[in-house]
Design an enzyme around this catalytic site. Structure first.
Site, PDB file in Angstrom:
ATOM      1  N   LYS A  75      23.301 -28.996  -3.488  1.00 52.68           N
ATOM      2  CA  LYS A  75      22.224 -28.294  -4.198  1.00 52.68           C
ATOM      3  C   LYS A  75      22.158 -28.771  -5.646  1.00 52.68           C
ATOM      4  CE  LYS A  75      20.599 -23.509  -4.975  1.00 52.68           C
ATOM      5  NZ  LYS A  75      20.988 -22.076  -4.884  1.00 52.68           N
ATOM      6  N   SER A 105      17.280 -19.218  -2.870  1.00 56.49           N
ATOM      7  CA  SER A 105      16.828 -20.362  -3.619  1.00 56.49           C
ATOM      8  C   SER A 105      17.249 -21.706  -3.007  1.00 56.49           C
ATOM      9  CB  SER A 105      17.390 -20.297  -5.043  1.00 56.49           C
ATOM     10  OG  SER A 105      18.813 -20.337  -5.031  1.00 56.49           O
ATOM     11  N   SER A 159      21.134 -16.534  -1.795  1.00 57.12           N
ATOM     12  CA  SER A 159      20.531 -17.875  -1.702  1.00 57.12           C
ATOM     13  C   SER A 159      21.204 -18.853  -0.765  1.00 57.12           C
ATOM     14  CB  SER A 159      20.463 -18.504  -3.084  1.00 57.12           C
ATOM     15  OG  SER A 159      19.445 -17.901  -3.818  1.00 57.12           O
TER      16      SER A 159
HETATM   17  N1  GLN Z   1      16.553 -14.378  -4.248  1.00 59.06           N
HETATM   18  C1  GLN Z   1      17.456 -13.841  -5.219  1.00 59.06           C
HETATM   19  C2  GLN Z   1      16.898 -14.042  -6.593  1.00 59.06           C
HETATM   20  O1  GLN Z   1      15.800 -14.463  -6.687  1.00 59.06           O
HETATM   21  C3  GLN Z   1      18.804 -14.481  -5.083  1.00 59.06           C
HETATM   22  C4  GLN Z   1      18.842 -15.848  -5.641  1.00 59.06           C
HETATM   23  C5  GLN Z   1      20.189 -16.492  -5.500  1.00 59.06           C
HETATM   24  O2  GLN Z   1      21.046 -16.054  -4.758  1.00 59.06           O
HETATM   25  N2  GLN Z   1      20.387 -17.512  -6.290  1.00 59.06           N
HETATM   26  O3  GLN Z   1      17.510 -13.766  -7.564  1.00 59.06           O
END
Ligand code: GLN
Length: 508
Positions: free
Chosen positions: A81, A156, A180
């Site tokens: 990532k 994400s 994410s």
């Molecule tokens: N979807 C969540 C957010 O927008 C979690 C994102 C993540 O785990 N990086 O914060």
């Protein structure tokens, strides 16, 4: 035995390498060829490093030939990532503000991959600074779900999940601040693990919210996740929150789970996370999986965690507070982008910072910076941040009470299957709701896994089954996950991803 060079699991690849039936160069070439073929349609990668990966693969082959492999996965390629720093390779975090930044150092997890001999194929797409649940907040365009290119791959870390689901990489690394790794896993039919907080080093992970972030495996099988977790996990003196004790035996737990015997295990279904607000096909698959755990010998009870209903609100205070302070360092002076304000003759440093941050950050990032700055401002600090921290403690206490009654907790990973690209983009609250079931684990620091639990009847798209365990008991995730995977694959007649459409020739 000859393996399929892209569809085999990482464990199968490793065994074929050990038996001399394939080479790392061959596996890495096959992965890169798959990317050539399908990534125009999927857009899982932001940067592909064919040259670097093939050079690392050649070195791996030399080690194998000399009989000195560096690890069980030596030679198996992996995607990373783009929020993890990589020497000599761009790291953008999906943001324009870091465009062109080449880090001078490796994240500890990346250094460990290299030391273990895994060729790094490239860096995967993500929501900007890991803020989102759909990868649509990437400044470089969205990733598409391999099951249906019109749909989101989760976020994400949608790039990592899509790379693994479309057979461009057998393994990937993700990061999970509120879901994410697990939510993209659920909506792409892959396995995702958020380790115990402190179990995997955060050094070189560009922070979104330091007290919530964790690096973890994105794979196609539970055993592969355990193999990768053992490589990246363990104490790191460069991370002050790293836990200084050995990992539990994760691979062993996965192998034991795969025998299908869960007798003696007590499983708690979380009342607050398995009813209202879930798509019916997601719930149906969840209930079916719970029945399979019972059939494997587990005892299942219902457990209430009453404060979990406040998890989302708590997260959306703690996370933006930490993010707003973390993102202050992107000031046009130190990294990446620098924008000069238009029509200003000799702009001050502050004017350059303002112009750069305005042009460099996307809307979702700005929204959270404003939210966090507001919640941390004097006069509001205790009312918002302080209250959120106190509720966070209540959520941890719910976990502690639950784990006195049961060994693991379970819920659906995500309330729905993959939605259409664009569907929730203009509705931040609808987007935030995707992480309803994953966020409590981050707030409490406990580990979680998402395992594919089949296709929802109404739309034929993947659903995920989440298992949560007490801090430092990550081995339980692998035992339960592998048992469920074995039981489900017996029903499906093979891996769930075999049912995904083939993308070859998919044009965009
Ligand atoms: N979807 C969540 C957010 O927008 C979690 C994102 C993540 O785990 N990086 O914060």
């Amino acid at each position: 035995m000859s393996i399929d060079l892209t569809r085999a699991s990482a464990d199968e690849m490793a065994r074929a390498l050990a038996a001399g039936e394939t080479t790392s160069v061959e596996l890495t070439r096959a992965a890169l060829a798959a990317t050539e073929l399908v990534d125009g349609a999927v857009h899982a990668y932001l940067h592909v490093d064919a040259e670097g990966a093939l050079a690392a693969a050649a070195e791996s082959d030399a080690r194998r030939a000399a009989g000195t492999p560096a690890s069980a996965l030596d030679g198996v390629p992996i995607a990373v990532k783009d929020v993890l720093t990589t020497t000599g390779l761009p790291t953008t975090c999906g943001s324009k503000i870091l465009e062109g930044w080449i880090p001078p150092y490796d994240a500890t997890v990346v250094a460990r991959l290299k030391a273990a001999g895994l060729p790094i194929l490239g860096k995967t797409n993500m929501d900007e600074f890991a803020m989102g649940s759909s990868t649509e907040h990437s400044a470089y365009g969205p990733t598409h779900n391999p099951w249906d290119l019109e749909r989101i791959p989760g976020g994400s870390g949608g790039g990592s999940a899509a790379a693994v689901a479309s057979f461009q990489a057998p393994l990937a690394l993700g990061t999970d601040t509120g879901g994410s790794i697990r939510q993209p896993g659920a909506v792409t039919g892959t396995v995702g693990v958020k380790p115990t907080y402190g179990g995997v080093s955060r050094y070189g992970l560009v922070a979104m919210a330091n007290s919530l972030d964790q690096v973890g495996p994105v794979t196609r099988t539970v055993l592969d996740a355990a193999l990768l977790h053992e490589i990246i996990g363990g104490h790191d003196p460069l991370d002050s929150t790293s836990v200084d004790q050995p990992l539990p035996p994760l691979v062993e737990a996965a192998r034991q789970g795969a025998t299908g015997d869960l007798s003696g295990l007590k499983v708690g279904v979380i009342t607050e996370l398995s009813g209202e607000g879930y798509q019916s096909g997601v719930l149906a698959r969840f209930n079916e999986s719970v029945d399979l755990l019972v059939a494997a010998g587990a005892e299942v009870v219902e457990v209430s965690c009453p404060n979990f209903v406040h998890a989302l609100a708590t997260y959306y205070l703690v996370m933006p507070c930490e993010a707003s302070s973390n993102l202050a360092k992107f000031d046009a002076m130190r990294y990446g982008l620098r924008v000069l304000p238009e029509g200003v003759e000799s702009p001050s440093a502050e004017e350059v910072m303002r112009a750069t941050r305005d042009a460099g950050f996307g809307d979702e990032v700005k929204r959270r910076i404003i939210l966090g700055t507001y919640a941390l401002s004097s006069g509001y600090y205790d009312a918002y941040y302080g209250t959120a921290q106190r509720v966070r403690t209540l959520i941890s206490q719910d976990f502690a009470a639950a784990f006195e009654q049961v060994d693991v907790l379970v819920s659906p990973t995500s309330p729905t299957t993959a939605f259409k690209l664009g569907e929730k983009l203009d509705d931040p609250l609808a987007m935030y709701l995707n992480d309803l079931a994953t966020i409590p684990a981050n707030l409490a620091g406990v580990p979680g896994i998402s395992v594919p639990s089949g296709l929802a009847e109404e739309d034929g798209l993947p659903t995920g089954f989440q298992v949560l365990a007490p801090a430092l008991a990550d081995d339980r995730l692998y035992r339960v996950g592998a048992a469920l995977e074995a039981a489900l694959e017996a029903i499906w007649g093979g891996p769930l991803l075999d049912k995904a459409p083939t993308l070859e020739g998919a044009a965009r």
